[in-house]
Design a protein around this motif. Structure first.
Motif, short mmCIF file in Angstrom:
data_model
loop_
_atom_site.label_atom_id
_atom_site.label_comp_id
_atom_site.label_asym_id
_atom_site.label_seq_id
_atom_site.Cartn_x
_atom_site.Cartn_y
_atom_site.Cartn_z
N GLN A 36 29.27 34.52 48.69
CA GLN A 36 28.60 34.62 49.89
C GLN A 36 29.27 35.93 50.98
OE1 GLN A 36 28.59 30.78 51.77
NE2 GLN A 36 26.77 30.26 50.20
N VAL A 37 28.57 36.21 51.91
CA VAL A 37 29.33 37.15 52.92
C VAL A 37 30.77 36.31 53.35
CG1 VAL A 37 29.25 37.98 55.22
CG2 VAL A 37 27.20 38.28 53.52
N GLY A 38 31.81 37.24 53.36
CA GLY A 38 33.11 36.67 53.76
C GLY A 38 33.98 36.20 52.38
N ASP A 39 33.42 36.10 51.29
CA ASP A 39 34.09 35.82 50.20
C ASP A 39 34.85 36.80 49.59
OD1 ASP A 39 33.23 33.24 50.35
OD2 ASP A 39 31.70 33.27 48.76
N ARG A 40 35.84 36.75 48.87
CA ARG A 40 36.43 37.70 48.20
C ARG A 40 35.87 37.99 46.69
NH1 ARG A 40 40.35 36.14 51.51
NH2 ARG A 40 41.74 37.70 52.69
N MET A 41 35.56 39.23 46.26
CA MET A 41 35.20 39.57 45.20
C MET A 41 36.31 39.12 43.96
SD MET A 41 33.13 42.91 45.45
CE MET A 41 33.53 43.27 43.69
N PRO A 42 35.86 38.62 42.68
CA PRO A 42 36.85 38.66 41.50
C PRO A 42 37.71 40.19 41.72
CG PRO A 42 34.62 38.03 40.88
CD PRO A 42 34.56 38.88 42.30
N SER A 43 38.79 39.62 41.04
CA SER A 43 39.65 41.24 41.15
C SER A 43 39.26 42.02 40.35
CB SER A 43 41.24 40.68 40.83
OG SER A 43 41.34 40.09 39.34
N GLU A 44 39.84 43.22 40.31
CA GLU A 44 39.51 44.33 39.62
C GLU A 44 39.84 44.00 37.71
OE1 GLU A 44 41.82 48.47 38.85
OE2 GLU A 44 40.75 48.24 40.87
N ARG A 45 40.99 43.43 37.78
CA ARG A 45 41.41 43.07 36.44
C ARG A 45 40.34 41.95 35.85
NH1 ARG A 45 44.72 38.81 34.27
NH2 ARG A 45 45.75 39.46 32.58
N GLU A 46 40.20 41.05 36.59
CA GLU A 46 39.11 39.99 36.05
C GLU A 46 37.89 40.52 35.81
OE1 GLU A 46 38.83 35.78 38.36
OE2 GLU A 46 39.91 37.38 39.85
N LEU A 47 37.34 41.28 36.55
CA LEU A 47 35.71 41.80 36.35
C LEU A 47 35.95 42.80 34.86
CD1 LEU A 47 34.81 42.77 39.90
CD2 LEU A 47 33.59 41.04 38.35
N ALA A 48 37.11 43.64 34.98
CA ALA A 48 37.23 44.58 33.69
C ALA A 48 37.16 43.78 32.49
CB ALA A 48 38.29 45.34 33.89
#
Length: 242
Positions: A36-48
């Motif tokens: 949701q708005v205000g949440d942090r996205m998964p880290s670059e490492r996690e997504l990769a």
């Protein structure tokens, strides 16, 4: 010898580019309410790791989302670090519209027609839903435009802010954001017209009179009058849309 007809091969769907996989993942998480708005996205490492793509591809996706006004990036390791989901659609829409107007893929008359339609609805809704704070913001901008000796750039800034204040008073976020984006996309054209005016004081006097009438229609809750006023105001300055 008979020949068999061979069915044409079905076209192969193009594989999504690596950064598109990141965008698809974020869209899916938003749709499923996992983000949701205000949440942090998964880290670059996690997504990769999860998507089996490179970290530069993830960074490319994040840069695109920044340009869209949907994330901001914090630096360091504190509470403000990381990539946070935000909602700032007007900035991205304005950039998109301005670029396409400059590229001539969207003609000025198309933008003008869309602006008339949206601003009619914006002023109509503002006349119905504007709060005392909204009225105060509009009144302050109308008063600021009445200052003598304003140059074209200063008047243009106040003029744009007045129309944005009306859009924000609608109570409809999407109409407000679209109206703001169209207004901002047209702002350079308005400024050029003001700077080329042979008699700038006469032009700004008429525009101020229009703004006063428009503000009064909104203040006194006259939606049809407000819609008619804003259309006449736009057409008088730009000419009728083709």
């Amino acid at each position: 010898m008979t020949t068999r007809s061979v069915a044409p091969a079905s076209p192969v769907a193009p594989q999504p580019r690596a950064y598109e996989q990141v965008l698809d993942r974020i869209e899916a998480d938003l749709a499923a309410n996992r983000l949701q708005v205000g949440d942090r996205m998964p880290s670059e490492r996690e997504l990769a790791l999860e998507l089996g793509i490179s970290r530069p591809a993830v960074r490319e996706a994040i840069r695109i989302m920044e340009a869209w006004g949907t994330v901001v990036q914090g630096t360091g390791s504190g509470p403000d670090a990381g990539t946070v989901l935000v909602a700032n659609p007007a900035t991205a829409l304005t950039r998109f519209l301005r670029l396409h107007v400059l590229l001539a893929s969207i003609g000025p008359s198309d933008v003008l027609q869309a602006r008339i339609a949206l601003e009619r609805e914006s002023t109509r809704l503002a006349a119905q839903h504007a709060t005392p704070d909204d009225h105060a913001a509009m009144a302050a901008l109308v008063a600021a435009m009445d200052q003598p000796g304003l140059d074209a750039s200063s008047f243009n800034e106040l003029d744009s802010a007045f129309h944005v204040a009306i859009a924000r008073a609608t109570g409809n976020l999407l109409i407000a954001e679209l109206t703001i984006a169209l207004r901002e996309a047209m702002r350079p054209r308005l400024l050029a017209s003001l700077k080329s005016a042979l008699d700038l004081p006469a032009v700004t006097t008429q525009l101020r009179a229009d703004h006063h009438a428009l503000y009064q229609a909104i203040l006194h809750g006259r939606p049809q009058a407000a819609a008619d006023r804003v259309e006449a105001h736009i057409v008088q300055f730009y000419g009728p849309a083709d």
